[in-house]
Design an enzyme around this catalytic site. Structure first.
Site, PDB file in Angstrom:
ATOM      1  N   LYS A 228      13.539 -24.403  20.328  1.00  8.35           N
ATOM      2  CA  LYS A 228      12.237 -23.806  20.630  1.00  8.35           C
ATOM      3  C   LYS A 228      11.786 -22.807  19.566  1.00  8.35           C
ATOM      4  O   LYS A 228      10.607 -22.434  19.524  1.00  8.35           O
ATOM      5  CB  LYS A 228      12.293 -23.147  22.005  1.00  8.35           C
ATOM      6  CG  LYS A 228      12.404 -24.195  23.121  1.00  8.35           C
ATOM      7  CD  LYS A 228      12.912 -23.642  24.424  1.00  8.35           C
ATOM      8  CE  LYS A 228      13.107 -24.777  25.425  1.00  8.35           C
ATOM      9  NZ  LYS A 228      13.873 -24.384  26.614  1.00  8.35           N
TER      10      LYS A 228
ATOM     11  N   SER B 263      12.525 -19.476  28.191  1.00  9.66           N
ATOM     12  CA  SER B 263      13.021 -20.737  27.636  1.00  9.66           C
ATOM     13  C   SER B 263      12.482 -21.938  28.397  1.00  9.66           C
ATOM     14  O   SER B 263      13.189 -22.910  28.645  1.00  9.66           O
ATOM     15  CB  SER B 263      14.556 -20.761  27.630  1.00  9.66           C
ATOM     16  OG  SER B 263      15.048 -21.771  26.770  1.00  9.66           O
TER      17      SER B 263
ATOM     18  N   SER C  96      18.401 -25.138  23.328  1.00 13.38           N
ATOM     19  CA  SER C  96      17.088 -24.477  23.352  1.00 13.38           C
ATOM     20  C   SER C  96      16.772 -23.666  22.105  1.00 13.38           C
ATOM     21  O   SER C  96      15.662 -23.127  21.988  1.00 13.38           O
ATOM     22  CB  SER C  96      16.987 -23.580  24.587  1.00 13.38           C
ATOM     23  OG  SER C  96      16.800 -24.363  25.740  1.00 13.38           O
TER      24      SER C  96
END
Length: 468
Positions: free
Chosen positions: A68, A128, A65
């Site tokens: 991102k 997230s 993640s």
């Protein structure tokens, strides 16, 4: 949109320090004795780009993640360009869950739900949420597929050397990878936006009631920011940035912290989270990150390597009766983020000075360069300049000009030709004068012969009779 601009006070150098800083300081025992329980790690000073610690920082890792961060960066780029606004309301469609695994982090956004761009960024960076990433991607580039292409273009533009994206959220994929150094470049670019800084440093966020949901309250997945999700890891200096974990990536954290005006960024990738004897999970992505950050604050500081007081030497001066030399000094200051156990005496200082200069010399005239290095790494090259003025002697200048003129071959040849011509003309004149000069007469002239003299001379028997 307001952006944070970082200005490093490094000397105007012939080289950019950010490109030439070492990944380790061989002369420092502090660095030699440091290690991080992670697959790869990196610690850099955000303002100067100085590498304080590197551990397999260029090796390929899966970002999970942390992807991102790039997604948010492209969204904020679009906002700054005027193509999008933070308060623009977007409507979720049925594609927001495309390519997301069932257990991916989510903000439970439903098809048809309306949220602003800013709310979606909060869901993306604090909770997230993978579906928020896809929703924002479609708004920026028209589709997730186009957005992924834009992610790769942006990575290349940032100077990333080992990054390739296949999705917006970090879903496992053999072709979705990056490096610690590349993640730092993404973080640095994103941290220039105050909106990004504000969100990633927030302990939590509240997403107001929408057409499809009641108010939602999410706590940041970053355990360094608070104890709300993970107890015992809060680090008071932390200002972000993003967590990430998959089975392939391990447990990862991209973090930043500030102390006394200094900002450090740590990248810790591929941690394992072992269970201790008491049955507690040791979340190394948090503990190793805070340890690495504090190690940087404790053991590094901005140090001056040389300044205008550093002795650089003298340069010979010609064409002056005022002085026969001028003192050279560094034009400014060379400083760097260095381990505290490194002495300035450890540095190699090489000087390249002119042998001589002609007067007049003005204070500040460049007389050479000075290069600072340590363990084979150049930290900077600074100009050496005159510390004072030196005036010129007009007589010495004219003398030197004449000497310089007659040092030229063509001038010498011309002078010889002219001299030979003069000699020739003098001799020629003398020869012509000798050929036309008279041979008789007074006042130095030869006597003139008479007819009688000539006749007598031609008949020697003839006698002259005198009549009295």
């Amino acid at each position: 949109m307001k952006r944070f601009r970082f200005i490093s006070v490094f000397l105007t150098l012939a080289i950019l320090l950010s490109l030439m800083m070492p990944s380790a300081f061989a002369a420092s025992s502090v660095v030699k004795n440091m290690s991080v329980e992670a697959r790869a790690a990196l610690l850099k000073d955000l303002d100067s780009d100085t590498v304080l610690y590197a551990q397999k920082a260029d090796e390929k890792v899966y970002p999970a993640s942390l992807t991102k961060v790039m997604t948010a960066l492209l969204v904020l780029d679009a906002v700054e360009a005027g193509d999008l606004s933070l308060d623009k309301v977007l409507t979720a469609d049925g594609n927001i869950w495309k390519d997301l695994e069932p257990d991916t982090s989510s903000a439970n956004i439903r098809a048809g739900e309306k949220l602003t761009v800013e709310e979606l960024l909060q869901c993306l960076l604090i909770q997230s949420a993978g579906e928020a990433a896809n929703m924002l991607a479609a708004a920026v580039s028209g589709s997730v597929e186009n957005f992924v292409q834009d992610m790769n273009k942006k990575a290349e533009a940032l100077g990333c050397k080992g990054t390739h994206f296949t999705n917006t959220s970090g879903m496992p994929d053999p072709d979705h990878y990056t490096t610690c150094n590349d993640l730092y470049l993404m973080a640095k670019a994103a941290m220039e936006y105050d909106t990004f800084r504000k969100i990633v440093s927030s302990v939590d966020c509240r997403i107001g009631k929408t057409n499809e949901s009641e108010e939602r309250h999410y706590y940041n997945t970053n355990g360094l920011l608070s104890n709300m999700r993970y107890s015992g890891y809060a680090y008071s200096s932390c200002i972000g940035i993003k967590t990430g974990s998959t089975e392939a990536a391990g447990y990862c954290l991209l973090s930043a912290a500030e102390q006394e005006g200094q900002t450090l960024v740590a990248v810790v990738m591929g941690c394992e989270n072992p269970i201790d004897k008491a049955g507690n999970v040791k979340r190394l992505q948090f503990s190793e990150s805070s340890r690495l950050l504090q190690w940087g604050f404790d053991n590094f500081s901005e140090q001056t390597i040389l300044d205008r007081t550093f002795p650089a030497g003298d340069v010979k001066v010609t064409l002056s009766r005022e002085a026969d030399h001028v003192t050279a000094v560094p034009e400014g200051t060379v400083s760097a983020e260095l381990p505290n156990d490194i002495s300035i005496d450890d540095f190699d200082i090489s000087t390249d000075l002119y042998e001589s200069v002609e007067a007049p010399v003005s204070k500040g005239d460049v007389l050479g360069t000075m290069t600072v290095s340590l363990d084979g790494i150049e930290y900077g090259t600074v100009n050496l300049v005159a510390a004072n003025d030196v005036s010129q002697s007009a007589w010495l200048a004219r003398k030197a000009a004449l000497q310089n003129l007659f040092s030229k071959v063509w001038v010498r040849i011309l002078a010889v030709v002219i001299l030979v011509g003069i000699v020739y003309l003098v001799l020629r004149f003398k020869v012509l004068t000798a050929d036309t000069a008279p041979t008789a007469g007074g006042n130095g002239a030869a006597p003139v012969a008479t007819v009688a003299d000539a006749a007598e001379e031609s008949n020697p028997a003839r006698k002259t009779i005198k009549i009295e």
